[in-house]
Design a protein around this motif. Structure first.
Motif, mmCIF file in Angstrom:
data_model
loop_
_atom_site.group_PDB
_atom_site.id
_atom_site.type_symbol
_atom_site.label_atom_id
_atom_site.label_comp_id
_atom_site.label_asym_id
_atom_site.label_seq_id
_atom_site.Cartn_x
_atom_site.Cartn_y
_atom_site.Cartn_z
ATOM 1 N N LEU A 6 9.896 7.918 -0.502
ATOM 2 C CA LEU A 6 10.210 9.163 -1.202
ATOM 3 C C LEU A 6 10.058 10.319 -0.219
ATOM 4 C CD1 LEU A 6 10.812 10.608 -3.950
ATOM 5 C CD2 LEU A 6 8.330 10.922 -4.140
ATOM 6 N N HIS A 7 11.136 11.107 -0.063
ATOM 7 C CA HIS A 7 11.125 12.273 0.814
ATOM 8 C C HIS A 7 11.019 13.513 -0.076
ATOM 9 C CE1 HIS A 7 13.256 9.742 3.996
ATOM 10 N NE2 HIS A 7 13.528 9.083 2.876
ATOM 11 N N ARG A 8 9.982 14.306 0.118
ATOM 12 C CA ARG A 8 9.751 15.469 -0.740
ATOM 13 C C ARG A 8 9.680 16.730 0.125
ATOM 14 N NH1 ARG A 8 10.334 17.336 -5.890
ATOM 15 N NH2 ARG A 8 8.976 19.134 -6.152
ATOM 16 N N PHE A 9 10.307 17.814 -0.334
ATOM 17 C CA PHE A 9 10.362 19.081 0.389
ATOM 18 C C PHE A 9 9.778 20.172 -0.503
ATOM 19 C CE2 PHE A 9 13.581 16.227 1.799
ATOM 20 C CZ PHE A 9 13.701 16.406 3.166
ATOM 21 N N GLU A 10 8.768 20.869 -0.001
ATOM 22 C CA GLU A 10 8.093 21.896 -0.803
ATOM 23 C C GLU A 10 7.925 23.172 0.013
ATOM 24 O OE1 GLU A 10 4.384 20.331 -2.158
ATOM 25 O OE2 GLU A 10 5.311 18.736 -3.380
ATOM 26 N N SER A 69 0.834 -1.196 0.000
ATOM 27 C CA SER A 69 0.000 0.000 0.000
ATOM 28 C C SER A 69 0.869 1.247 0.000
ATOM 29 C CB SER A 69 -0.924 0.024 1.228
ATOM 30 O OG SER A 69 -1.760 -1.115 1.253
ATOM 31 N N ALA A 70 0.298 2.339 -0.473
ATOM 32 C CA ALA A 70 0.990 3.626 -0.484
ATOM 33 C C ALA A 70 0.414 4.511 0.621
ATOM 34 C CB ALA A 70 0.828 4.310 -1.828
ATOM 35 N N HIS A 71 1.309 5.131 1.389
ATOM 36 C CA HIS A 71 0.899 5.994 2.491
ATOM 37 C C HIS A 71 1.633 7.324 2.383
ATOM 38 C CE1 HIS A 71 -0.794 2.369 4.272
ATOM 39 N NE2 HIS A 71 0.401 1.785 4.144
ATOM 40 N N THR A 72 0.932 8.413 2.667
ATOM 41 C CA THR A 72 1.535 9.738 2.631
ATOM 42 C C THR A 72 1.407 10.393 3.996
ATOM 43 O OG1 THR A 72 1.002 10.030 0.288
ATOM 44 C CG2 THR A 72 1.475 12.015 1.559
ATOM 45 N N PHE A 73 2.523 10.941 4.476
ATOM 46 C CA PHE A 73 2.559 11.661 5.747
ATOM 47 C C PHE A 73 3.134 13.043 5.481
ATOM 48 C CE2 PHE A 73 3.116 7.153 6.490
ATOM 49 C CZ PHE A 73 2.159 6.868 7.463
ATOM 50 N N THR A 74 2.435 14.081 5.920
ATOM 51 C CA THR A 74 2.850 15.450 5.640
ATOM 52 C C THR A 74 3.075 16.214 6.931
ATOM 53 O OG1 THR A 74 1.570 15.460 3.587
ATOM 54 C CG2 THR A 74 2.248 17.597 4.465
ATOM 55 N N ALA A 75 4.234 16.861 7.040
ATOM 56 C CA ALA A 75 4.550 17.706 8.189
ATOM 57 C C ALA A 75 4.712 19.141 7.718
ATOM 58 C CB ALA A 75 5.833 17.230 8.857
ATOM 59 N N TYR A 76 4.078 20.064 8.408
ATOM 60 C CA TYR A 76 4.206 21.488 8.105
ATOM 61 C C TYR A 76 5.225 22.082 9.073
ATOM 62 C CZ TYR A 76 -0.004 20.639 5.409
ATOM 63 O OH TYR A 76 -0.918 20.142 4.503
ATOM 64 N N VAL A 77 6.295 22.618 8.529
ATOM 65 C CA VAL A 77 7.428 23.058 9.335
ATOM 66 C C VAL A 77 7.582 24.578 9.209
ATOM 67 C CG1 VAL A 77 9.889 22.754 9.779
ATOM 68 C CG2 VAL A 77 8.550 20.856 8.838
ATOM 69 N N PRO A 78 7.587 25.311 10.308
ATOM 70 C CA PRO A 78 7.737 26.772 10.254
ATOM 71 C C PRO A 78 9.185 27.192 10.057
ATOM 72 C CG PRO A 78 7.457 26.079 12.516
ATOM 73 C CD PRO A 78 7.313 24.834 11.684
ATOM 74 N N ALA A 79 9.764 26.776 8.943
ATOM 75 C CA ALA A 79 11.143 27.114 8.606
ATOM 76 C C ALA A 79 11.290 27.089 7.091
ATOM 77 C CB ALA A 79 12.124 26.125 9.244
ATOM 78 N N ASP A 132 6.347 12.682 3.151
ATOM 79 C CA ASP A 132 6.915 11.331 3.097
ATOM 80 C C ASP A 132 5.907 10.410 2.433
ATOM 81 O OD1 ASP A 132 9.505 11.351 4.835
ATOM 82 O OD2 ASP A 132 8.028 12.474 6.016
ATOM 83 N N ARG A 133 6.298 9.840 1.292
ATOM 84 C CA ARG A 133 5.443 8.889 0.575
ATOM 85 C C ARG A 133 6.084 7.521 0.685
ATOM 86 N NH1 ARG A 133 5.165 13.242 -3.721
ATOM 87 N NH2 ARG A 133 3.235 14.372 -3.267
ATOM 88 N N VAL A 134 5.414 6.618 1.386
ATOM 89 C CA VAL A 134 5.945 5.282 1.654
ATOM 90 C C VAL A 134 5.086 4.252 0.940
ATOM 91 C CG1 VAL A 134 6.432 3.561 3.418
ATOM 92 C CG2 VAL A 134 6.855 5.988 3.883
ATOM 93 N N THR A 135 5.731 3.425 0.146
ATOM 94 C CA THR A 135 5.078 2.268 -0.453
ATOM 95 C C THR A 135 5.630 1.033 0.239
ATOM 96 O OG1 THR A 135 4.897 3.414 -2.571
ATOM 97 C CG2 THR A 135 4.585 1.034 -2.580
ATOM 98 N N SER A 136 4.745 0.257 0.867
ATOM 99 C CA SER A 136 5.230 -0.843 1.688
ATOM 100 C C SER A 136 4.096 -1.783 2.060
ATOM 101 C CB SER A 136 5.877 -0.294 2.971
ATOM 102 O OG SER A 136 6.275 -1.325 3.831
ATOM 103 N N ARG A 137 4.461 -2.942 2.573
ATOM 104 C CA ARG A 137 3.500 -3.865 3.144
ATOM 105 C C ARG A 137 3.257 -3.589 4.628
ATOM 106 N NH1 ARG A 137 5.722 -9.562 0.538
ATOM 107 N NH2 ARG A 137 4.912 -9.245 -1.576
ATOM 108 N N VAL A 138 4.017 -2.670 5.189
ATOM 109 C CA VAL A 138 3.838 -2.329 6.602
ATOM 110 C C VAL A 138 2.545 -1.541 6.755
ATOM 111 C CG1 VAL A 138 4.835 -1.154 8.597
ATOM 112 C CG2 VAL A 138 6.333 -2.238 6.897
#
Length: 466
Positions: free
Chosen positions: A102-106, A4-14, A116-122
């Motif tokens: 996949l680590h993405r910075f925007e 499965s594909a999972h996306t986790f997004t963190a908003y960073v004040p920097a 963070d986009r993780v494709t895994s069986r976890v």
């Protein structure tokens, strides 16, 4: 099991570039790795473009075949300042997890998004606490460095650290390095050419002054472990590994004349082990037991640096809370095995400190020119052992049913060791830090335990206040 594909997004004040630089520096791997996991950082990737990072099983599970996770970075997916990716390539984890990250910075207004986009069986439920932890660490670390620059005029500096391979030293090295400082680890053996940090040889019996060349601050953490049976040989090792080496290092700092500050580890053992409900601050007198005598001599050994005009801070550390080592790492498996409970009658006071808060106290000691002398490195709220046991049991969702009678610690540590360590009662307050307006990440025990063990610190804090 499906991938499965999972996306986790963190908003960073920097700023995005600032966040990227933090990730690219030595130490980010350790700062981001969940401390409660069965696999812990062993080798950090030298490059986000094409390096390899390795997680290794803890000692307790090292005999499990193939307990080594190797993440290979993918150069074809690397975009400087914006993106990098890694894939698990070691067996059996590669086949079991099908891991791709996949680590993405925007850019995101005045801040940044870390995606963070993780494709895994976890399953997502197992991943979510890890990425929530990563988000907290990143945001809190960047905020700490921003405050240091604003409040203490901290600029990129060269920090030499003894005892850098230990629990506190490794965390402090990573924290300082990711914040843009240069870490020089002073080691007793031959310097490791593969270390992500510069290493210089340190002979505790005869320090060479050249090891301090271009060093701005020295942090001294080295010393033999205290937690063992209090035999004559052990007590001699505890004393001898602290008093003489600290004095000779302080003399070397004074003679060299380069370092602006000397920050030396100390301990709340300074106050002695039996104080009932008495509140102990930095002005309280020293105790009269063995550990108190050692800490007095240890602190006195910093005098050559202080007498030479070097700002000297002595960090009196409480019971450090970390899933990677110390009391919490010892107690956690007992509680998870339904064997947890208070020590003795549970009435003794425990003055504790979360590892990340301890790192920030050292950070302040390094750069805050107003800080000197003894500093109690403890959380504002000490707890009794019975309350500690209750909170730890609640964090790992286990009963608090099996009290350990007083003779248990005595069998392991001897009468003196049990009295001065396991059953010691010290209600210590961080008066100096409070007077300086210091901000703690985790003032209350439930949130600190939750952070270290993969629970939600916000929920734990709410439960404690409710």
């Amino acid at each position: 099991m499906l991938t499965s594909a999972h996306t986790f997004t963190a908003y960073v004040p920097a700023d995005r570039q600032q966040v990227w630089d933090w990730f690219a520096r030595p130490g980010a791997f350790l700062r981001l790795a969940a401390p409660w996991g069965a696999l812990q950082p062993a080798v950090e990737a030298k490059s986000l473009r094409d390096g390899e990072a390795v997680l290794q099983a803890k000692v307790a599970t090292a005999k499990v075949p193939g307990a080594r996770w190797v993440a290979k970075h993918q150069p074809q997916e690397y975009i400087d300042g914006h993106q990098f990716a890694d894939v698990c390539v070691s067996q059996p984890f590669a086949a079991l997890t099908q891991w791709r990250h996949l680590h993405r910075f925007e850019d995101d207004g005045d801040g940044a998004k870390v995606i963070d986009r993780v494709t895994s069986r976890v399953p997502r439920g197992q991943l979510a606490p890890m990425f929530e932890y990563r988000s907290r660490q990143l945001i809190d670390d960047l905020a700490a460095h921003a405050r240091a620059a604003q409040e203490w005029s901290a600029t990129p500096s060269v920090i030499a650290i003894t005892g850098a391979s230990g629990l506190v030293g490794s965390a402090l090295s990573a924290f300082l390095s990711t914040g843009g400082h240069t870490v020089v680890q002073l080691v007793r053996g031959e310097p490791d050419a593969n270390s992500p940090y510069e290493q210089r040889r340190w002979n505790p019996d005869a320090p060479v002054h050249a090891m301090l060349d271009k060093v701005d601050v020295v942090v001294h953490l080295a010393g033999a472990p205290i937690g063992s049976r209090f035999t004559a040989d052990h007590m001699a090792a505890v004393r001898d590994s602290r008093v003489g080496p600290t004095r000779r290092l302080a003399e070397a700092i004074a003679a060299h004349g380069g370092p602006k500050a000397f920050v030396s580890a100390s301990a709340i053992g300074y106050y002695g082990s039996e104080h009932g409900d008495e509140l102990l601050d930095e002005s309280s007198p020293s105790g009269d037991d063995f550990l108190a005598s050692v800490v007095r001599e240890w602190e006195a050994s910093t005098a050559p640096a202080a007498d030479a005009g070097v700002r000297t801070v002595r960090v009196r550390t409480g019971i450090v809370q970390s899933a990677r080592g110390g009391t919490l790492a010892l107690m956690r498996p007992l509680y998870e095995s339904f064997l947890g409970g208070r020590l003795g009658d549970g009435k003794q006071w425990m003055s504790w400190i979360g590892l990340d808060d301890l790192v920030e106290i050292y950070h302040r000691a390094i750069f805050d020119a107003d800080l000197a002398g003894p500093v109690n490195a403890v959380a504002p709220q000490a707890v009794r052992n019975a309350e500690y046991s209750k909170q730890l049991a609640a964090t790992v969702h286990r009963p608090n049913l099996v009290p350990v009678p007083g003779f248990g610690p005595r069998l392991l540590l001897g009468d003196r060791g049990a009295r001065e360590l396991a059953l010691a009662s010290q209600r210590v307050v961080p008066a100096v830090l409070v007077d300086h307006g210091h901000r703690f990440r985790y003032e209350q025990l439930p949130a600190a335990l939750a952070h270290e063990l993969g629970a939600d610190p916000r929920a734990a804090k709410a439960d404690a206040s409710g």
